[in-house]
Design a protein around this motif. Sequence first.
Motif, mmCIF file in Angstrom:
data_model
loop_
_atom_site.group_PDB
_atom_site.id
_atom_site.type_symbol
_atom_site.label_atom_id
_atom_site.label_comp_id
_atom_site.label_asym_id
_atom_site.label_seq_id
_atom_site.Cartn_x
_atom_site.Cartn_y
_atom_site.Cartn_z
ATOM 1 N N SER A 1 47.007 -53.213 13.974
ATOM 2 C CA SER A 1 46.878 -52.225 14.606
ATOM 3 C C SER A 1 45.132 -52.704 15.796
ATOM 4 C CB SER A 1 45.647 -51.849 13.473
ATOM 5 O OG SER A 1 46.095 -51.272 12.459
ATOM 6 N N PHE B 1 49.739 -42.303 18.372
ATOM 7 C CA PHE B 1 48.350 -42.481 17.239
ATOM 8 C C PHE B 1 47.940 -41.006 16.674
ATOM 9 C CE2 PHE B 1 44.478 -43.002 14.968
ATOM 10 C CZ PHE B 1 43.425 -42.118 15.493
ATOM 11 N N GLU C 1 51.221 -36.374 14.254
ATOM 12 C CA GLU C 1 51.251 -36.263 13.083
ATOM 13 C C GLU C 1 52.209 -36.254 11.810
ATOM 14 O OE1 GLU C 1 50.201 -31.460 12.733
ATOM 15 O OE2 GLU C 1 47.753 -32.544 12.207
ATOM 16 N N LEU C 2 52.008 -36.574 11.067
ATOM 17 C CA LEU C 2 53.046 -37.188 10.204
ATOM 18 C C LEU C 2 53.630 -36.407 9.402
ATOM 19 C CD1 LEU C 2 52.148 -40.686 9.880
ATOM 20 C CD2 LEU C 2 53.265 -40.081 11.328
ATOM 21 N N MET D 1 54.042 -39.931 -4.332
ATOM 22 C CA MET D 1 54.103 -41.648 -5.092
ATOM 23 C C MET D 1 54.619 -42.104 -6.616
ATOM 24 S SD MET D 1 52.527 -44.362 -3.111
ATOM 25 C CE MET D 1 51.976 -46.115 -3.444
ATOM 26 N N ASN E 1 54.457 -48.193 -7.664
ATOM 27 C CA ASN E 1 53.589 -48.927 -6.209
ATOM 28 C C ASN E 1 56.043 -49.039 -5.498
ATOM 29 O OD1 ASN E 1 51.534 -49.613 -5.275
ATOM 30 N ND2 ASN E 1 52.086 -51.248 -6.920
ATOM 31 N N SER F 1 47.961 -43.354 -3.116
ATOM 32 C CA SER F 1 48.519 -44.747 -1.977
ATOM 33 C C SER F 1 48.306 -46.222 -2.922
ATOM 34 C CB SER F 1 47.574 -44.331 -0.895
ATOM 35 O OG SER F 1 48.423 -45.283 -0.086
ATOM 36 N N ASN F 2 49.448 -47.174 -2.524
ATOM 37 C CA ASN F 2 49.148 -48.532 -3.213
ATOM 38 C C ASN F 2 47.820 -48.413 -3.753
ATOM 39 O OD1 ASN F 2 51.833 -48.719 -3.478
ATOM 40 N ND2 ASN F 2 52.065 -49.263 -0.435
ATOM 41 N N TRP F 3 47.641 -48.953 -5.061
ATOM 42 C CA TRP F 3 46.467 -49.326 -5.665
ATOM 43 C C TRP F 3 45.368 -48.141 -5.555
ATOM 44 C CZ3 TRP F 3 48.690 -53.160 -7.127
ATOM 45 C CH2 TRP F 3 49.683 -53.798 -6.790
ATOM 46 N N ARG G 1 46.641 -38.790 8.810
ATOM 47 C CA ARG G 1 48.037 -37.928 9.973
ATOM 48 C C ARG G 1 48.802 -37.236 9.146
ATOM 49 N NH1 ARG G 1 50.504 -41.222 14.075
ATOM 50 N NH2 ARG G 1 50.471 -42.646 12.763
ATOM 51 N N TRP G 2 48.368 -36.618 7.647
ATOM 52 C CA TRP G 2 49.092 -35.859 7.350
ATOM 53 C C TRP G 2 48.805 -34.121 8.130
ATOM 54 C CZ3 TRP G 2 50.629 -35.919 1.479
ATOM 55 C CH2 TRP G 2 50.918 -37.132 1.575
ATOM 56 N N THR G 3 49.982 -33.550 7.929
ATOM 57 C CA THR G 3 49.751 -32.015 8.171
ATOM 58 C C THR G 3 49.358 -31.219 7.472
ATOM 59 O OG1 THR G 3 52.128 -31.743 7.170
ATOM 60 C CG2 THR G 3 52.343 -31.704 9.601
ATOM 61 N N TYR G 4 48.211 -30.266 7.067
ATOM 62 C CA TYR G 4 47.492 -29.381 6.670
ATOM 63 C C TYR G 4 48.931 -28.819 5.684
ATOM 64 C CZ TYR G 4 43.030 -30.151 9.890
ATOM 65 O OH TYR G 4 41.847 -30.342 10.626
ATOM 66 N N SER H 1 51.070 -29.934 4.233
ATOM 67 C CA SER H 1 51.355 -31.359 3.451
ATOM 68 C C SER H 1 50.571 -31.271 2.700
ATOM 69 C CB SER H 1 51.909 -32.672 4.045
ATOM 70 O OG SER H 1 53.006 -32.410 5.472
ATOM 71 N N ASP I 1 50.146 -49.119 6.303
ATOM 72 C CA ASP I 1 50.833 -48.265 7.310
ATOM 73 C C ASP I 1 51.032 -46.935 7.831
ATOM 74 O OD1 ASP I 1 52.485 -50.579 8.140
ATOM 75 O OD2 ASP I 1 53.667 -50.184 7.255
ATOM 76 N N VAL I 2 50.515 -46.016 6.907
ATOM 77 C CA VAL I 2 49.804 -44.780 6.972
ATOM 78 C C VAL I 2 49.233 -44.617 7.936
ATOM 79 C CG1 VAL I 2 52.591 -43.791 5.806
ATOM 80 C CG2 VAL I 2 50.527 -44.449 5.019
ATOM 81 N N GLY J 1 46.063 -43.896 10.311
ATOM 82 C CA GLY J 1 45.901 -43.797 11.749
ATOM 83 C C GLY J 1 44.592 -44.867 12.188
ATOM 84 N N CYS J 2 44.104 -45.453 11.912
ATOM 85 C CA CYS J 2 42.611 -46.258 12.190
ATOM 86 C C CYS J 2 43.191 -46.398 14.002
ATOM 87 C CB CYS J 2 43.099 -47.657 11.997
ATOM 88 S SG CYS J 2 43.277 -48.247 10.397
ATOM 89 N N PRO J 3 41.627 -46.026 14.357
ATOM 90 C CA PRO J 3 41.761 -45.704 16.106
ATOM 91 C C PRO J 3 41.486 -47.086 17.436
ATOM 92 C CG PRO J 3 39.620 -44.778 14.713
ATOM 93 C CD PRO J 3 40.345 -45.519 14.030
ATOM 94 N N TRP J 4 41.724 -48.381 16.031
ATOM 95 C CA TRP J 4 41.458 -49.598 16.653
ATOM 96 C C TRP J 4 42.543 -50.526 17.170
ATOM 97 C CZ3 TRP J 4 38.308 -48.305 12.730
ATOM 98 C CH2 TRP J 4 38.984 -49.600 11.003
#
Lengths: 186, 186
Positions: free
Chosen positions: A1, A13, A16-17, A25, A28, B27-29, B133-136, B138, B180-181, B183-186
Amino acid sequence: STASSSGEEQQKFEEELIPPDNFNMVSNWVYRSSFPKKKNFAFLKKLGLKSILTLILEEYPEQNMKFLKANDIKFFQFEIAGNKEPFCHIPEDKICAALAVILDRRNHPILIHCNKGKHRTGCLIGCLRKLQRWTYTSIFDEYRRFSHPKSRSMDQQFIELFDVSQVWKLIDRNYVPNWDVLGCPW
Amino acid sequence: STASSSGEEQQKFEEELIPPDNFNMVSNWVYRSSFPKKKNFAFLKKLGLKSILTLILEEYPEQNMKFLKANDIKFFQFEIAGNKEPFCHIPEDKICAALAVILDRRNHPILIHCNKGKHRTGCLIGCLRKLQRWTYTSIFDEYRRFSHPKSRSMDQQFIELFDVSQVWKLIDRNYVPNWDVLGCPW
């Protein structure tokens, strides 16, 4: 990142996904969904999949095959017909073989899918939950959550009658995922 | 999973696990559910939780507090009223604070819950999906899957209008989970 101010990075960035319908999910590194289409590939790429396991009868489409190749994803197909008719049985041996693939962490992260991600996938996940020692109430709640409004009692019956003891024989205990909730008999 | 032939071990193995209603992996954990009751504690123990985040208004019950203490689980409470009435707003600042807890991997594994695991939890997870960043389409599908048959359009509206940019300010980038999913802006 790491930060980047390039326009290309910015656009990437903001993209949209789109998860496939019925995406979820399971545990894990184990995911489930409906049939992934091209618009879902950017999302799936983020999951870093090592394998895809499908339960459809049909040949896998060209564009999906290309996605597998481009991302070095192993492909498993266990052909199962939908459990629609009273005379159409889900083959237990294929469910067992599919569970052995899922319970081998060398195949993780893995995506499981059929067409709608409702019935065949729901049966497979239901059997997985049995291995995890979930109560039938919880298993059927989950099954119905993803098959709604087309839940089938034949599917729930299949899950209930499925004999988990036959699965452990197919599993290499060296590669069982590190899930505390797995009730391995060894 | 070392083998043991003692009767006690065998009994432990055969014990059924009861996930709380509406339990799911986010999500994981990261997990979500309805209010965990005593019968669910054996299941929750298997998750090896480090934190529980609740959105209820009421004081946390004694037996749940005991479970937290016995298992060294951190407790976060962000009191939010259900979004039932047109004049009853979900406070954005609490959702932001809750998201900052979820997006700090030092708190993982974490369980998020309200009473039914439908509405308040659904709003929080919806906002998390926006960060992913999922679509609305989803996001709302998932919201409805867990709130069915009591989905509220007010909740979906809240998710849609929620401004994700305010969340990143609260997050310590050193401890953001390795998703990975995200979407951090940094």
